[in-house]
Design an enzyme around this catalytic site. Structure first.
Site, PDB file in Angstrom:
ATOM      1  N   CYS A 241       7.562   2.168  11.818  1.00 10.30           N
ATOM      2  CA  CYS A 241       6.246   1.559  12.062  1.00 10.30           C
ATOM      3  C   CYS A 241       5.993   1.446  13.560  1.00 10.30           C
ATOM      4  O   CYS A 241       6.771   0.833  14.294  1.00 10.30           O
ATOM      5  CB  CYS A 241       6.159   0.175  11.422  1.00 10.30           C
TER       6      CYS A 241
ATOM      7  N   HIS B  48       8.824  10.917   9.624  1.00  5.56           N
ATOM      8  CA  HIS B  48       7.436  11.132  10.028  1.00  5.56           C
ATOM      9  C   HIS B  48       7.470  11.977  11.297  1.00  5.56           C
ATOM     10  O   HIS B  48       8.115  11.596  12.282  1.00  5.56           O
ATOM     11  CB  HIS B  48       6.735   9.796  10.287  1.00  5.56           C
TER      12      HIS B  48
ATOM     13  N   ASN C  49       7.034  13.845   6.309  1.00  7.13           N
ATOM     14  CA  ASN C  49       5.831  13.019   6.233  1.00  7.13           C
ATOM     15  C   ASN C  49       4.983  13.277   7.471  1.00  7.13           C
ATOM     16  O   ASN C  49       5.516  13.417   8.571  1.00  7.13           O
ATOM     17  CB  ASN C  49       6.246  11.540   6.141  1.00  7.13           C
TER      18      ASN C  49
ATOM     19  N   ARG D 104      -1.719   8.571   4.080  1.00  5.83           N
ATOM     20  CA  ARG D 104      -3.165   8.346   4.221  1.00  5.83           C
ATOM     21  C   ARG D 104      -4.013   9.244   3.329  1.00  5.83           C
ATOM     22  O   ARG D 104      -5.088   8.842   2.884  1.00  5.83           O
ATOM     23  CB  ARG D 104      -3.557   8.539   5.689  1.00  5.83           C
TER      24      ARG D 104
END
Length: 330
Positions: A102, A171, A204, A229
């Site tokens: 995050c 990610h 991701n 998303r």
């Protein structure tokens, strides 16, 4: 078949990403209905769990119909991470996931999330603490590194696997990129092709179409894809990707009736889980996404985000079905 501990997933599974204020049980249920193979809770503060914060505890709610499901935690204190891992285990998810990705400032400033990418030794200690606190498989979601000058995902992957992490989702951006700019999956491919790496590696970032999913699957050799998303307001993406993989053809796009049905279910399930008032209010952020691309929809959207009675909201949705019957998206 992809295995995480005793969890058996289909060949090349599609995972729903843990997204704050999005990946709650109603939304996860929708995505499961439309083909998601595994999903995760919203990320949960380890300190919040220990303090018995109501919002954190509520995020522990999981249901049998959504399995396999993981609960994701974050934090920067070893003792808190171990204790929260024990708490999470009591609700019997299928796995515990750690958020080391995050990028949000309030998380990073607490030495958690992507902030831990600056200190791989700390990342290892925090992960060991979580593994110590549970008998469940432990997985990690992270980023490539803090910035372009400190990409350390190769070291991270090896060291996490060495201490017992059983799957890694990467990610394909640095923390400095936040959610902007180009995601670079070549780093994920390098990790996957590392002969030392045997745990599943999931990619991701930026997957928003069946074509891109197939391209990335073939080009980067990962074990599966996590979608975030692109699923907001569009849970159909999971089955669309699966159908395209099998046939090379597209499923018909969801009609207005399909979109109304999804929004109606999402609203009902939100009220069932959160209570009527909170379910209605928190659903308002989703309507724009469900009805994106419909011309002259502003008046209906205004009604949806200002109406307080469930029966009136369902009547508005019925009217949308009637007004836009046969509507074809451009």
């Amino acid at each position: 078949m992809v295995k995480i501990g005793n969890i058996e997933l289909p060949e090349f599974p599609l995972l729903l990403a843990p997204m704050e204020d999005v990946s709650d049980p109603p939304f996860r249920r929708l995505c499961k209905t439309h083909g998601a193979d595994m999903m995760y809770s919203e990320f949960i503060s380890s300190e919040g769990l220990i303090r018995d914060a109501i919002k954190s505890r509520m995020k522990l709610d999981i249901f049998d119909y959504e399995r396999p499901v993981g609960i994701q935690i974050f934090g920067g204190d070893e003792e808190a991470m171990e204790m929260s891992s024990k708490i999470v285990s009591t609700v019997k998810p299928d796995l515990v996931d750690i958020n080391f990705g995050c990028p949000v400032k309030k998380v990073v400033c607490r030495g958690a999330g992507a902030g831990v990418l600056k200190d791989v030794d700390l990342m290892v200690r925090l992960t060991k603490a979580v593994i110590k606190g549970t008998d469940l498989p432990v997985t990690v979601k992270t980023r490539l590194g803090w910035d372009d000058n400190s990409i350390n995902i190769d070291e991270v992957a090896e060291r996490l696997q060495d201490i017992g992490v059983q799957a890694l989702t990467i990610h394909a951006r640095t923390r400095a990129q936040m959610y902007k700019g180009h995601s670079d999956w070549s780093h994920i491919a390098r990790v996957k092709n590392n002969p030392r790496i045997t745990m599943p590696i999931f990619g991701n970032g930026d997957i928003d179409s069946p074509e891109k999913a197939l391209k990335y699957k073939n080009e980067y050799g990962i074990d599966g894809i996590m979608i975030g998303r692109a699923a907001i307001g569009y849970p159909w993406i999971f089955n669309e990707i699966k159908h395209y993989f099998k046939t090379g053809e597209h499923l018909p796009a969801p009609t207005v009736i399909d979109r109304v049905e999804a929004a109606r279910n999402h609203l009902q399930w939100s009220m069932d889980w959160k209570g009527e008032r909170l379910g209605i209010v928190e659903m308002r952020r989703h309507y724009t996404n469900y009805f994106k691309g419909i011309h002259s929809f502003k008046e209906f959207k205004q009604k949806l985000v200002t109406t307080d009675a469930p029966e009136d909201l369902f009547a508005i949705m019925k009217e949308i079905e009637q007004v836009y019957a046969g509507y074809e998206f451009a």
